[in-house]
Structure formats: structure tokens, C-alpha cells
Motif scaffolding. Structure first.
Motif, PDB file in Angstrom:
ATOM      1  N   LEU A   1      45.535  13.133 121.226  1.00  0.00           N
ATOM      2  CA  LEU A   1      45.472  14.535 120.799  1.00  0.00           C
ATOM      3  C   LEU A   1      45.335  14.629 119.279  1.00  0.00           C
ATOM      4  O   LEU A   1      46.259  15.056 118.575  1.00  0.00           O
TER       5      LEU A   1
ATOM      6  N   GLU B   1      43.174  17.141 113.366  1.00  0.00           N
ATOM      7  CA  GLU B   1      42.131  17.664 112.482  1.00  0.00           C
ATOM      8  C   GLU B   1      40.775  17.653 113.174  1.00  0.00           C
ATOM      9  O   GLU B   1      39.963  18.542 112.966  1.00  0.00           O
TER      10      GLU B   1
ATOM     11  N   ARG C   1      41.400  21.169 106.477  1.00  0.00           N
ATOM     12  CA  ARG C   1      41.384  21.063 105.016  1.00  0.00           C
ATOM     13  C   ARG C   1      40.852  22.324 104.374  1.00  0.00           C
ATOM     14  O   ARG C   1      40.634  22.359 103.179  1.00  0.00           O
TER      15      ARG C   1
ATOM     16  N   ASP D   1      50.998  12.822 116.404  1.00  0.00           N
ATOM     17  CA  ASP D   1      52.137  13.693 116.104  1.00  0.00           C
ATOM     18  C   ASP D   1      53.411  12.898 115.834  1.00  0.00           C
ATOM     19  O   ASP D   1      54.489  13.486 115.685  1.00  0.00           O
TER      20      ASP D   1
ATOM     21  N   ASN E   1      50.430  18.305 103.810  1.00  0.00           N
ATOM     22  CA  ASN E   1      51.052  17.072 104.267  1.00  0.00           C
ATOM     23  C   ASN E   1      52.018  16.486 103.255  1.00  0.00           C
ATOM     24  O   ASN E   1      52.677  15.479 103.534  1.00  0.00           O
ATOM     25  N   ARG E   2      52.120  17.099 102.080  1.00  0.00           N
ATOM     26  CA  ARG E   2      53.178  16.709 101.142  1.00  0.00           C
ATOM     27  C   ARG E   2      54.516  17.305 101.574  1.00  0.00           C
ATOM     28  O   ARG E   2      55.574  16.875 101.095  1.00  0.00           O
TER      29      ARG E   2
ATOM     30  N   ASP F   1      56.764  16.301  98.552  1.00  0.00           N
ATOM     31  CA  ASP F   1      56.607  15.061  97.782  1.00  0.00           C
ATOM     32  C   ASP F   1      56.014  15.405  96.427  1.00  0.00           C
ATOM     33  O   ASP F   1      54.963  16.055  96.345  1.00  0.00           O
TER      34      ASP F   1
ATOM     35  N   THR G   1      54.126  15.006  92.900  1.00  0.00           N
ATOM     36  CA  THR G   1      53.000  14.233  92.341  1.00  0.00           C
ATOM     37  C   THR G   1      53.184  14.012  90.840  1.00  0.00           C
ATOM     38  O   THR G   1      52.320  13.435  90.192  1.00  0.00           O
TER      39      THR G   1
ATOM     40  N   TRP H   1      51.420  20.560 112.934  1.00  0.00           N
ATOM     41  CA  TRP H   1      52.469  19.534 113.055  1.00  0.00           C
ATOM     42  C   TRP H   1      52.930  19.106 111.670  1.00  0.00           C
ATOM     43  O   TRP H   1      52.217  18.396 110.958  1.00  0.00           O
TER      44      TRP H   1
ATOM     45  N   ARG I   1      55.385  17.186 108.908  1.00  0.00           N
ATOM     46  CA  ARG I   1      56.151  15.941 108.807  1.00  0.00           C
ATOM     47  C   ARG I   1      57.637  16.254 108.898  1.00  0.00           C
ATOM     48  O   ARG I   1      58.122  17.231 108.334  1.00  0.00           O
TER      49      ARG I   1
END
Lengths: 658, 658
Positions: free
Chosen positions: B346, B349, B409, B556, B581-582, B613, B615, B654, B656
Motif C-alpha cells: 500500500l 505517494e 509533494r 506505514d 515528514n520532518r 526534526d 534542520t 501517515w 511518523r
């Protein structure tokens, strides 16, 4: 510190370094086995596959002109529109000269490694065909002479005409160096003379350049081996002219009655002619094209001491290394343009990361070292060499990868050949010539870029020196180098201290050398009068590193990969029989390196404890409100380059963090 | 408990439930706004786009036969030999009758919702064209009559002939029910009679069936509205015959001089004819085809009380729901076959998850309810309705998604149209007919499958009952249902208790109903003599759920998604301006639901604390030995269906896990 975070470029001008020719270096150890695989298998396989593909039918003027291979079309009743071949249609046949040329180059290096009279005779026959094919004026292209006569120099943008010339030049230089036979070299000098008569800034000459860069670096090679400076100047012309306005490809398209906008890839970024090369600051477009261009630029920067090119190259190097390079040294994530997309876009399972692109990055990095030893480039060269490039060749030298993904469900397996067969001979010629990447030589200076059991006979201008490395690198970190000179000689010896080797120790004749003082640009330099019998001992610490990606690399978020020395590791399903994404690696998990001489030709594996998400209590549910339970599991990682050499299965480079 | 883990199927036979016709239900509230968008915009847009595509030129016998549209072929060297148009066995024109038919169907429901004389006149004109086009013998296909004359019934496998007939039948039934106009219904009865004369088990008839299922469920609709049992039997014949040996498509291919193996999709799993339907236990192939087949099977199982079909359907339902369904109710992850791949595959993206496939899953689930109310099916119907289907239609009804990925994106944006325009009219007709999915009616039984402000006039055989729901569902969990009957009447009323609503409370005229005793198969049943003015109050708890995927869903792994009531949530870049996704969501992070009446037409958002997260301390490094540092961040999630209705940007379902 990661190998990608190397010191900045040196600011003082350096001597002009040139790589040793293949016959100057005898390679043993890790790379010796790889070179043997190419000499024993790959070189013959490449030739046979070229023959099977029908390439000789195309180049041999004594044979009938072969049929045009029309791309496969569905013959279903609904697919009624049959394609018509047009001047702008690309077929694989258009660049067959390049594939044969790289096959010749691979054979050349292999023949130096191991005599193979049968193969040599076949290559000689191919060279004879090219000799017969060459026109009176020096022109030589099996495509334009036999398949599309009358159209030479009408579509530099799409049709690989100068690209094929470049590869034939590289093949000619290699064959001359390895066998001493001049025939192909003479043929290609005549062709280069012809190209020089057609292209240049002078009135009446074309101001064009190839849509696929390659001729530039090839002309530098030809200039170096012949001493003919015209070839060097022509290389510089192609570099300087690229991307200037009015744009050559616009004019050329109109001249053949086409609309310049009717370009499949939409933007000249695809072939890096979107702006003059000195103005470029983003690595864009087709990955191999980009790397070949930058390689040529680096050669020209070295040969002409052109700092304007050097500045542009350093900007491009920064861009690639800080935003667009896989941890394996793979590059160009997208199949659509075989190249670059956007910053930090590094998908793992769908990574294109063509073998050729990593090989070409090695070319570029190696040529940046022409401007002086610098770990900034050498570390990346080593990373691409040990990971994303040789992953493209099976351990026995018989099978190939075109794409080098960092994750697989087990269906990405090595091929015997490829419809676009650029990668097999590219990895073949690179591996077979690996010795010339290990060392650098300049007037009064010698550099050791790579550690590998080997013997190099270097030409430092007034001095000749023989360096003999004894080491089991990359599996162990101890390197012994014995220096031999006919008589005492003063020169500088540069020894790379890899970025990963924080605790390196260096001794000269048993005496410790202070690395804090002697290291510049990541190389320890010892300048002294050397005597036969001088001995260097370098001790590199090969710790198991955890690497984390920049948070903007969304595909690696929450993930970690393992590295030891220059080697990036991966999990394979054959060693880890659970879904690899069920595994997570806790931050504190102990990992150990284990030598396994009988595995994959002899490797060091990494073994440790991790967690695996349990599937046992899911009762047929696909989604639930409780996270998965975790169970302990032992994992084993193998070097990435060696994957898919056993039974097909999953593979994963970036593990979930526990 | 997740909505996907509902109770098993009932074992006792149930009454035969039929959905109410669209005019039986007046829809307000959440779905009322969606129906209005279709009636105000989508219905007209669909017609105009069909005209722009040239469909009327194809069906109108008074116009010249139009040109055949040839699929575009890629000239990319990376795609040599690969047609860009993957469904290379068909052209879009081949199924244009179906697109027009679904446009007629959407218009029909919309005309019931809001008069639109201009649109009605246009649809009448299209129907007149079909009237003129129809042949003496009843045959009707604009493709085979105008574009490929003389080839009718020669390629059922590839050419959508009966599929188009099925959609025209559905359009005819809808137009008759909404407007009372019989012309298209009569045309389609004549065509159905013709089909019945050509196909069947009797000697001399063809034992074929369509490569794209649809005719089966359409014939059931036609039988129900006309009372003609022959159509019902023909539907059953097509179901029963599918996948029998000797295989019809093998014979048919040979009959037209083709090799049966020369089938673009390689396996008959693609169209679910790889084995007889009662032997099938894996959901395979093209997703829409599969769902349409199972819908027809469910109808036939209901109408014939065929438990052999029911058993097969339950196996298939289990397979889909335990291994192959996105959390959004999307399905069919792969573009290559527009369908299913392997268990637990599954990807987010690159999810294909065609709008049509979710719509078709809703059809199937709804028809499973024909065999009796059961949350096992209704929960999934609701999940697909509120998430993976209506995500395919912009809030204003003007723009469409074909693919419904769970991660973007920012470059996946709604289209005005699609070269294969199946999805726009499919989501249009489904939304415009939503009322008929909300309720079920049987002899002496009524069911409320979905909660929405609405009024339903149900036919329970001997009794008519009007149910009026007052609710702000799905934003709030309180549902009031007022019962109205002309005179006191005894019947069973089934009220769905969604799987997510663990703490539901039910009152009848103010008195608590014991759900532990009254709930069977996830429905609370109240059987009694009902009086006008009886009032039901249902209180559903809409808690914010965290959902985790089975560990074998590798995409996932280590991730969590948010759900409230039937709505799956996502993050959008416009609300969360960092790389999505950060972000990671700690297990204990507090989340609150916030009503935002001015956002996206009025939604409840989920807001809470998470980590991002950093940078900041990366200094140009792409990889390093330290994991990213984390900083606190506030996140806002919006319902998935509403994404990409503001400025383009990233989207993520989904998240993190922190």
C-alpha cells in the motif's frame, strides 16, 4: 564526521596532477579481485553482447546496412497509430559506437591485466572495421554514415554524434596504452582533426557542442597522450561555448526545419546547456551528462589553471553533495530524465541511480583531484567506488544493474544486458582501470587517494617512485606503504586521511607523524628526501558508523544506515527473513563487525540486536488502535555493493530507528 | 476498535433489502452540500467536457464519423519501446458511451435535486441521438456502429461493449426515476432484449461476458425497475459463466485470428475471469472491474438467495479488508494494471487508488447490505464515502482527482478533466445519489446505514414510513430520528452502530435502549409497533483515534494516522509549513478537535503538539553521525477528503510516530 562533510577547497594554487595510466599500477587485494572478474568474464561478455545486438553489422562497411530497430509497439487492434521514425527519434543504435568504444576500452585494460589473444584479435577486427568505415575527410560515425546518411552535424542536441566520437577516443587511448597498438589512436586523431576543422570560434566553423557531453574529457585524454595542444583547446571551446546565446540548439533546430520548443525534455537543463557553464550553480538534468560535463570542466580547469571553472565546479560539487547525492554515491533519482529532480528528493525503492552516473561521478571526483589532493573530492570518489558503482556489477563479473535502488522487494535483479547498454561497459572500464584512480602524480608530488593492496610506478617529473601498498583495506584499517626510488629523491607524498577515520595514526619508518600538523585538505603530506626502503604505516580506525540523513530527505526520515570504513551496508532478506521494514534499530543497540571469508567473496558483516514488529496479535486486522508489539531479533548487514548475488529477496539500506 | 474489524457475517438468512430510489430521500447537512455542488456545477461541467472531447460527434449519426484519436508515444530514451499510454489495448473513444451514460446519470439525479431546464434539454438531445443511432435489431454502440463497424461481439475481452451497455442502462433507469421520461429506458430495454437474444446458455447463443464488468449490476437495476425477470436471469448468466472452461476469451481470440496469449495484461486475473467466480478467494486485477463484478454478484446473491455467491463474496471481502485496502477506503495501488498487486502493498505517494475504485467499493458494500444490515460492510462503505471517494471531487464540484494518493509533494493537483474520463462522472453520480446509500428497505424492515441530516420515504412493502434525521454528523455525534407513519405500523428498524463508536447510547422516546441486547451484526434493531411522532436519539462518541497499520504494510511502518468518526485526517503544507515528514507525533501527544466553520466549507480540525526534526545545525551536511535534533511544533490536521482545495502543497496521511 561523515565522509561528505570534508574540508573546503584549498585556496592556494596547486600543482597539476595527472592520473597514472593503467599500466603504471598493479592492483591486488579487494580491487584486484574485481579487476580479475572483469578480465576473466566481463570483457568477453561485453564483446559478445555487442555482437548479439548487431553492432558489428552496423559498423562494418562490408556488410549490408542493417534494418532500423523500431521501438516495440503494441500491435493490438486499438493501437492503430504506428510510429514513424523521424530525425528526432532516438534509437539505441544511434549510440552503438559508444557502446563498442567502451567495450574496446574495457578490453584494453583487461588485456593489460591478463593476455587474451582471442579477445584481442576480435577487438583488432573491430578496429579494422572502423578503419575501413572512416571517410576520406576523417569523419567516422556508423550511425550517420550507414543508417542516416547525409545528416551529419544536423542534430547535435539529440543524436550523440560527438559523444560517440569521445568514447571512441577514450577507447583508442586505452588500447594504445595497454597494447601499444596505434591504429585506432591514429584513426581517432584523424577524426579529431576533422572535428577540429568543423567546430570552433573561427568564422565558418560551427559553434556547436554535443547534447551528451563526453567529447570534452576525451579530447583532454587525447591531448595528454599525443601532446597535441589543439585537442586541449577544442575541449575548452566545447566547454566555453555551452549554453551561450543565441542558443546553438535553437538555431540548429530551426535550420533543420524543427521548432526548438519541440524538445522532448522541455528544458536545456536536461543537457546542462541552459546557461554558460561558469554561471551554473545547480546540478540539473541527466545525471551522466552532468557528471561528464563537470569532468571535462575539471580537466580544462586543471590544464588551463582556469579558476573561473574551478569556482563553478565547487559550487556544483557543494550542491550535489549537500542536497542530491545518495549515501551510496548514487545520483539521479528519476527515471523520467535519468537524472536530478529537486533538492533532498532521494527516493529509495524507486531510485534510478544509474550505474553510469556513479561511474561518472567517480570520473568527476578523480578529475577534481587534478587540481591537488583534497579529501573533499576523494572521500566522495571512494564512497561511489565502493558502493553505488560496483553494485552495478555482479561479483563474478557476468551480470549488471542499470538502476541501483536503496530498497527492493526482491524483484530488482541483475540483467544479462540492457536495451540501452551503456552501463555494462562503463562499469567494466572503470573497474578495469581502477589503478589509475588510486594515485596522483605531479611534478615533485605523489598522492595516494585510495588504499588498496597495489604497486604503483609513478612519474613525478624528474623522479620516478614506486609505492607498494600492503593492506587488507577496506576490511581492515592497517596500510603499509613501502617507498622505492632508484636514488634518494626529494618529493612530497600526500596520503589521504578519510573523513571517517577520526583516530588515524601515521608512522614514518616507525616514528609517529603528527597528523594535526601535517594534514591539509584531508591529506597528510610528508615532504622530504625519500630513500629506497622508507616505510609508512597508516592505521585507519574502521568503526561502525550510524548515519542519519538531513531532515529534508523525507524518504529517510526516522531512519538510520550503517557504514564501516568506505562501505555502506544493507540488510538482505536472505540473511534477515522478516519483512525488512518491520525491523527497527534501537539507538543503543550493540553492533559488531564479523569477518566472513566464505561469504560473498569474503566480506565483513555487521551483526547486532534489533527489534521486529510482531504480526502475531493482529487477528486479520489491517488497521487497529494499538501500535504493533515489538520482539527482539538479530540482524546481519552486508556491504551494499554485494547485494543480489544470492537468492533474490528484499534489500534495505535505510533502517527504521527504534 | 477499528472500523475495519467488524463482526462476522450473519448466518441466518435475511430479508432482501433494496436501496431506496434517489427521489425517496431528501438529503441535507454534510451530504446536502456535496449534492448541491454536483447539481450546481459538476453536472453541467460533465456534459460540457463530453462535448469538448468530441463524444457527441461519435454518437450522433447525423454528423460525419470523427477521426480516431491516436495515443501519444514517448520519445524518451529511457522509455524506448514503452508506450506512455499504458492501457494500450483501448482508446478512450471505445468507452465514450459509458462516460456519456454516467453523465446522463449524474444529470438525472441533479435534475431531481434542482431543476435545470437547459441541461435537461441537452440530455434529451443526447438521448435522441441514441434513439437515432440504435439499429433495427436493438444493438447500440457508437464505437462499433461508427468507428469499428462490422466487428460487434468479436472482442468482449478488451473493448468494453457490454460495459457501455451497462452504463447506458444505469443512465436510463436514473433518468426515468428522476424525470419520469421513458425514452432512454425504452431504448435500453430494446438493447437489453437484443443482448439477451445473443448471450445465454441456450444453444446458438454466445457464452461470453464482458472484460469490464458492469452489465451485471445494470441488468439487476433494469429488472428491478421494469419487473422483467429476463434481465435478472441474464445478469446471473454473466456471473455464472465468468471464468468457466473452455475459456471464452481464448476461443474468442482464436476466432478473430489472434493468439490468446497476446493479451496486454498477461493474466485473466486482470478482469477476474481467471476462474469461476465462486472459486475466487483473492481480490485481484483491475480494481474497478473487481468491485463492479462483486457488486453484480452481491445483487444476484440477494435476488436469488444464492449462498454460494455469498460465501465467495465474504472470502473476497475478507481478503480486501485484511490485506489490500487503504485506510482511506482507497484501493488498487498500482498504475500498471489500475489495480491490485500483492498483500500489504500500500504505497502512499504513488498510490493509484482511483476515485472510481472507491466509488465501486461503495457500490459493492451497499449491495452486500442487500443481504441484510451488517456493520462489516456498512462501516467500510462509510469509510470509502467520507475519504477515498469524495477526495476525488473538489469542494465546489468543478475539479477532479483520478488518483488519490495518501502523500503528496504538492504536485498532485485536481484536474479539469482526464484523457480517460471515467472518474468525474462516476464520483458525480455517486454523490448525487447518496440518499439511496443511506437507507435500506425490505418487507417489514427499514435500515439506517448512514447518519446525515435527511428525510427518507421508505417502502416497507405493506407499510410506508418517513424517517427524518436531524444531525450535524460527521462533525458531531448526536443523531435524532423522527418516525412518521400514516397509521401505527409494526416493523423492524435497524440502526447502524459504527465500529468506532464504542460508547454509543440509544434512546427511544427518551427511554434508554440496551445496546448489548439489541445490537446484532453491528446494528441496533428495534422491532415494535411504530407511531407517528416516535423519536429516536442516538449519541455516537466521536473520539480522536490513532490508527496503526499491520506491520507487513511496509510503507506505514513506524507511522500513525488520525481519525475522528468516519473521517481520516491528513496534514497539509498550507497548515503545517515544514516538510511534513520532518514531523513526528509522540505517543502521548494531546490532540483536540476544533470546529472551524469558515475552513474548507466547515470542518472539524485536529490540533495538537508534535515534534519536528530541526534542520538548523546541519551546516550543509547531507549525512551525519548524529540524529536530527527535535523541536516542538503545533500541528493541524484536516479531513483527507478536503485536501488540495487551497494552495498546492505537501500532504501526508501517515505521520511518523515520535
Amino acid at each position: 564526521m561523515s565522509a561528505l562533510s570534508a574540508p573546503a577547497a584549498a585556496e592556494t594554487p596547486r600543482a597539476r596532477f595527472r592520473p597514472p595510466a593503467v599500466p603504471q599500477v598493479d592492483v591486488r587485494g579487494f580491487w584486484g579481485a574485481r579487476v580479475d572478474a572483469v578480465a576473466d568474464k566481463t570483457a568477453d561478455i561485453l564483446y559478445e553482447r555487442c555482437v548479439e545486438a548487431g553492432m558489428l553489422d552496423q559498423i562494418d562497411p562490408d556488410r549490408p546496412v542493417p534494418e532500423l530497430r523500431i521501438p516495440f509497439m503494441s500491435m493490438s487492434p486499438a493501437a492503430i497509430g504506428k510510429p514513424t521514425f523521424t530525425a528526432s527519434t532516438v534509437t539505441t543504435q544511434m549510440f552503438w559506437d559508444s557502446d563498442l568504444a567502451k567495450t574496446i576500452e574495457t578490453a584494453a585494460y583487461s588485456l593489460y591485466r591478463k593476455p587474451n589473444p582471442a579477445l584481442e584479435a576480435k577487438i583488432d577486427a573491430v578496429i579494422d572495421m572502423y578503419g575501413k568505415l572512416q571517410q576520406e575527410d576523417g569523419y567516422l560515425s556508423s550511425w550517420y554514415q550507414r543508417m542516416q546518411p547525409g545528416l551529419r552535424w544536423t542534430n547535435l542536441r539529440d543524436c550523440h554524434e560527438l559523444y560517440c566520437a569521445g568514447h571512441l577516443i577514450e577507447g583508442a587511448v586505452a588500447y594504445f596504452q595497454a597494447t601499444g597498438k596505434r591504429k585506432l589512436l591514429d584513426i581517432m586523431c584523424r577524426y579529431a582533426d576533422h572535428i577540429d576543422s568543423q567546430f570552433g570560434p573561427e568564422p565558418g566553423k560551427k559553434r556547436g557542442y554535443c547534447g551528451h557531453e563526453e567529447i570534452e574529457l576525451a579530447l583532454v585524454k587525447l591531448a595528454r597522450v599525443t601532446g597535441n595542444d589543439r585537442y586541449m583547446k577544442l575541449a575548452k571551446f566545447f566547454i566555453d561555448e555551452r549554453g551561450q546565446q543565441p542558443h546553438y540548439y535553437d538555431q540548429e533546430a530551426r535550420a533543420r526545419g524543427a521548432d526548438p520548443k519541440d524538445f522532448h525534455f522541455k528544458t536545456y537543463e536536461y543537457n546542462q546547456s541552459h546557461k554558460p557553464v561558469r554561471d551554473q550553480d545547480k546540478v540539473v538534468g541527466h545525471a551522466v551528462r552532468a557528471m561528464y560535463l563537470y569532468s571535462g570542466m575539471a580537466d580544462v580547469a586543471t590544464e588551463f589553471g582556469d579558476d573561473t571553472l574551478r569556482v563553478a565546479l565547487d559550487r556544483l560539487w557543494d550542491d550535489l553533495n549537500s542536497k542530491q547525492l545518495y549515501v551510496t554515491g548514487g545520483l539521479g533519482p528519476s527515471e523520467a530524465n535519468e537524472g536530478f529532480t529537486s533538492d533532498y528528493d532521494l527516493p529509495n525503492e524507486s531510485a534510478y541511480a544509474e550505474t553510469c552516473a556513479s561511474v561518472a561521478l567517480i570520473f568527476w571526483a578523480n578529475r577534481m583531484l587534478g587540481m591537488g589532493p583534497n579529501r573533499r573530492y576523494a572521500d566522495v570518489m571512494e564512497r561511489a567506488l565502493y558502493n553505488g558503482s560496483i553494485s552495478g556489477l555482479s561479483l563474478d563479473g557476468s551480470l549488471f544493474f542499470y538502476e541501483n535502488p536503496l530498497e527492493s522487494r526482491g524483484k530488482h535483479n541483475r540483467w544479462k544486458w540492457h536495451r540501452c547498454p551503456c552501463c555494462p561497459p562503463n562499469i567494466g572500464r572503470m573497474v578495469a582501470s581502477i589503478g589509475s584512480y588510486m594515485y596522483g602524480q605531479a611534478e615533485g608530488e605523489a598522492a595516494v587517494h585510495l588504499y588498496c593492496d597495489s604497486t604503483a610506478r609513478l612519474d613525478l617529473g624528474t623522479t620516478a617512485v614506486t609505492l607498494t601498498q600492503s593492506t587488507n583495506y577496506p576490511w581492515e584499517g592497517a596500510v603499509r606503504i613501502d617507498v622505492d626510488v632508484a636514488k634518494p629523491a626529494h618529493f612530497a607524498l600526500h596520503l589521504r586521511i578519510p573523513g571517517f577515520a577520526a583516530g588515524a595514526r601515521l608512522r614514518l619508518n616507525g616514528e609517529a607523524v603528527d597528523l594535526d600538523r601535517s594534514v591539509h585538505d584531508g591529506y597528510a603530506t610528508i615532504t622530504r628526501e625519500w630513500h629506497a626502503g622508507d616505510r609508512i604505516d597508516l592505521e585507519l580506525e574502521l568503526v561502525i558508523e550510524r548515519l542519519y540523513a538531513h531532515p529534508d530527505v523525507r524518504q529517510d526520515a526516522g531512519r538510520v544506515t550503517l557504514k564501516r570504513g568506505p562501505l555502506v551496508y544493507c540488510l538482505e532478506g536472505v540473511d534477515n527473513p522478516v519483512g525488512l521494514n518491520r525491523i527497527s534499530l534501537p539507538a543503543g543497540a550493540a553492533l559488531r563487525a564479523q569477518a566472513e571469508p566464505d561469504l560473498l567473496g569474503g566480506v565483513v558483516t555487521l551483526i547486532g540486536g534489533a527489534d521486529v514488529d510482531s504480526t502475531e496479535d493482529w487477528d486479520g486486522q489491517l488497521y487497529r488502535n494499538e501500535p504493533p508489539k515489538r520482539e527482539p531479533v538479530t540482524i546481519k548487514a552486508v556491504p551494499y555493493y554485494a547485494w543480489d548475488n544470492r537468492s533474490p529477496g528484499e534489500m534495505l539500506v535505510w533502517l527504521r530507528r527504534g
